[in-house]
Design a protein around this motif. Structure first.
Motif, PDB file in Angstrom:
ATOM      1  N   ASN A 289     102.459  55.401 -21.152  1.00 17.83           N
ATOM      2  CA  ASN A 289     103.191  55.213 -19.994  1.00 17.83           C
ATOM      3  C   ASN A 289     102.323  55.664 -18.849  1.00 17.83           C
ATOM      4  O   ASN A 289     101.083  55.626 -18.758  1.00 17.83           O
ATOM      5  CB  ASN A 289     104.306  56.517 -20.132  1.00 17.83           C
ATOM      6  CG  ASN A 289     103.862  57.659 -20.076  1.00 17.83           C
ATOM      7  OD1 ASN A 289     102.586  57.963 -20.464  1.00 17.83           O
ATOM      8  ND2 ASN A 289     104.777  58.692 -19.885  1.00 17.83           N
TER       9      ASN A 289
ATOM     10  N   ASP B 196     103.473  58.424 -16.473  1.00 21.09           N
ATOM     11  CA  ASP B 196     103.925  59.724 -16.226  1.00 21.09           C
ATOM     12  C   ASP B 196     103.418  60.977 -16.956  1.00 21.09           C
ATOM     13  O   ASP B 196     103.273  62.009 -16.994  1.00 21.09           O
ATOM     14  CB  ASP B 196     105.413  59.869 -16.265  1.00 21.09           C
ATOM     15  CG  ASP B 196     106.324  58.927 -15.491  1.00 21.09           C
ATOM     16  OD1 ASP B 196     105.643  58.341 -14.487  1.00 21.09           O
ATOM     17  OD2 ASP B 196     107.281  58.637 -15.547  1.00 21.09           O
TER      18      ASP B 196
ATOM     19  N   SER C  70     100.505  58.331 -12.313  1.00 24.27           N
ATOM     20  CA  SER C  70     101.699  57.538 -11.769  1.00 24.27           C
ATOM     21  C   SER C  70     100.882  56.622 -10.501  1.00 24.27           C
ATOM     22  O   SER C  70      99.829  57.502  -9.677  1.00 24.27           O
ATOM     23  CB  SER C  70     102.720  58.281 -11.162  1.00 24.27           C
ATOM     24  OG  SER C  70     103.590  58.861 -12.125  1.00 24.27           O
TER      25      SER C  70
ATOM     26  N   ASN D  37     109.582  54.889 -17.315  1.00 24.71           N
ATOM     27  CA  ASN D  37     109.159  55.343 -16.090  1.00 24.71           C
ATOM     28  C   ASN D  37     110.224  55.839 -15.260  1.00 24.71           C
ATOM     29  O   ASN D  37     111.239  55.473 -15.244  1.00 24.71           O
ATOM     30  CB  ASN D  37     108.513  54.389 -15.358  1.00 24.71           C
ATOM     31  CG  ASN D  37     107.740  54.859 -14.143  1.00 24.71           C
ATOM     32  OD1 ASN D  37     106.881  55.643 -14.263  1.00 24.71           O
ATOM     33  ND2 ASN D  37     108.289  54.150 -12.941  1.00 24.71           N
TER      34      ASN D  37
ATOM     35  N   THR E  28     102.626  51.748 -14.910  1.00 21.81           N
ATOM     36  CA  THR E  28     103.603  51.460 -15.850  1.00 21.81           C
ATOM     37  C   THR E  28     103.545  49.907 -16.126  1.00 21.81           C
ATOM     38  O   THR E  28     103.278  49.639 -17.414  1.00 21.81           O
ATOM     39  CB  THR E  28     104.919  51.662 -15.770  1.00 21.81           C
ATOM     40  OG1 THR E  28     105.044  53.162 -15.565  1.00 21.81           O
ATOM     41  CG2 THR E  28     105.973  51.252 -16.786  1.00 21.81           C
TER      42      THR E  28
ATOM     43  N   SER F 215     111.389  50.729 -16.999  1.00 20.43           N
ATOM     44  CA  SER F 215     111.606  51.651 -16.007  1.00 20.43           C
ATOM     45  C   SER F 215     112.784  52.100 -15.759  1.00 20.43           C
ATOM     46  O   SER F 215     113.853  51.326 -15.870  1.00 20.43           O
ATOM     47  CB  SER F 215     110.995  51.223 -14.465  1.00 20.43           C
ATOM     48  OG  SER F 215     109.569  50.976 -14.692  1.00 20.43           O
TER      49      SER F 215
END
Length: 316
Positions: A21, A23, A55, A112, A126, A144
């Motif tokens: 990912n 995050d 991010s 996400n 992402t 997401s």
């Protein structure tokens, strides 16, 4: 009869899914997705994700510095936190070097916080993680959730993980059967009301974008958890921590100036379909080609440039 060898053999034969990912490895979207994959009982689950929020880094990579990898305890999964970007994590995770020769059958990047529709695909770490796997021949999905500040909750991420499992399972069947197409990867966006979604819908990448502006600031507020502001289209309820180290520095923060749409794009465009309540499934490629109708224009420009150069040369 001892069933342990049979159980071990079945586990070894299970298709391998790797999760990454942008995050960060502690983000609830990733943890809920891993929980659902494990609960399904059909997959061997690996995790290779950034050690902190990365991010908006798009497809960037760390080139010169070695990456630090630390084992992380995630129940029933083999997991590492990595000091790199999502693309770094995807690349390392599929290399066979991190997981003792094991190469995933499928890479999932997400879940996400905030949608990744339209032009946001360009910024998205992402999507970058999924794209990196795709570039090296591994099927990949970016996932997401359309987080809306003051409306969405962490529990919605759990629901989002639940509703995308059938799609992940279907993709894995196609991979196992050798019928999954090699020319694209999938960008999946789950609507805000995930529990009442209208089903899956194949869509096209549109031109939606949250346009960013800048404001100068001189104040400081407590930072919120990064996963709550992990996407450029998420209206944060608080400001991140800002603190100038000297009186000679100016502080500027990003703000959403406006959101732009192309109203004539049609009903099969990702952002419109997402807002209509569908789980959008958008096939993406790795090439950034211009629209075909601009090619004649540029050919004519180069032709005129060539004529100008020849004229200048002949006058010397």
């Amino acid at each position: 009869m001892d069933s342990a060898p049979a159980t071990a053999a079945a586990a070894a034969a299970a298709p391998v899914v790797m999760v990454t990912n942008d995050d960060g490895i502690d983000a609830p979207g990733l943890r809920f997705l891993v929980d659902q994959l494990v609960a399904a009982g059909r997959f061997r689950v690996l995790v290779c994700a950034p050690d902190k929020d990365r991010s908006g880094v798009s497809h960037s990579i760390k080139w010169r510095r070695a990456l630090r990898c630390k084992r992380v305890d995630i129940a029933s999964a083999t997991a590492f936190a990595v000091s790199g970007t999502p693309a770094d994590c995807a690349s390392l995770g599929i290399s066979g070097k991190l997981f003792d020769g094991l190469v995933p059958d499928l890479v999932l990047s997400g879940i996400n916080i905030g949608n990744n529709c339209g032009y946001h695909v360009v910024y998205s770490g992402t999507v970058g993680g999924a794209r990196e796997a795709f570039l090296y021949g591994i099927p990949a999905l970016a996932v997401s959730y359309d987080w809306v500040a003051s409306q969405s909750s962490v529990n919605d991420l759990k629901v989002a993980a639940e509703v995308c499992i059938p799609l992940i399972s279907a993709v894995m069947v196609e991979i196992k059967n050798g019928t999954y197409p090699q020319g694209s990867f999938l960008n999946i966006d789950i609507p805000t009301d995930a529990a009442l979604h209208k089903g899956y819908k194949i869509t096209k990448q549109g031109k939606y974008m949250a346009r960013i502006g800048w404001e100068q600031t001189v104040y400081k507020k407590p930072a919120v958890e990064s996963y709550q502001t992990a996407n450029m289209d998420v209206d944060s309820e608080k400001d991140s921590e800002l603190d100038a180290s000297s009186e000679n520095e100016l502080l500027f923060k990003r703000v959403i100036a406006r959101r732009s749409y192309d109203e004539e794009e049609g009903d099969d465009i990702d952002h419109k379909s997402l807002k209509d309540g569908f789980i959008t499934v958008t096939p993406l490629g790795a090439l950034s080609r211009a629209e075909d109708d601009v090619i004649p224009y540029y050919k004519a420009c180069l032709s005129r440039l060539s004529l100008t150069d020849n004229s200048s040369s002949s006058s010397l």
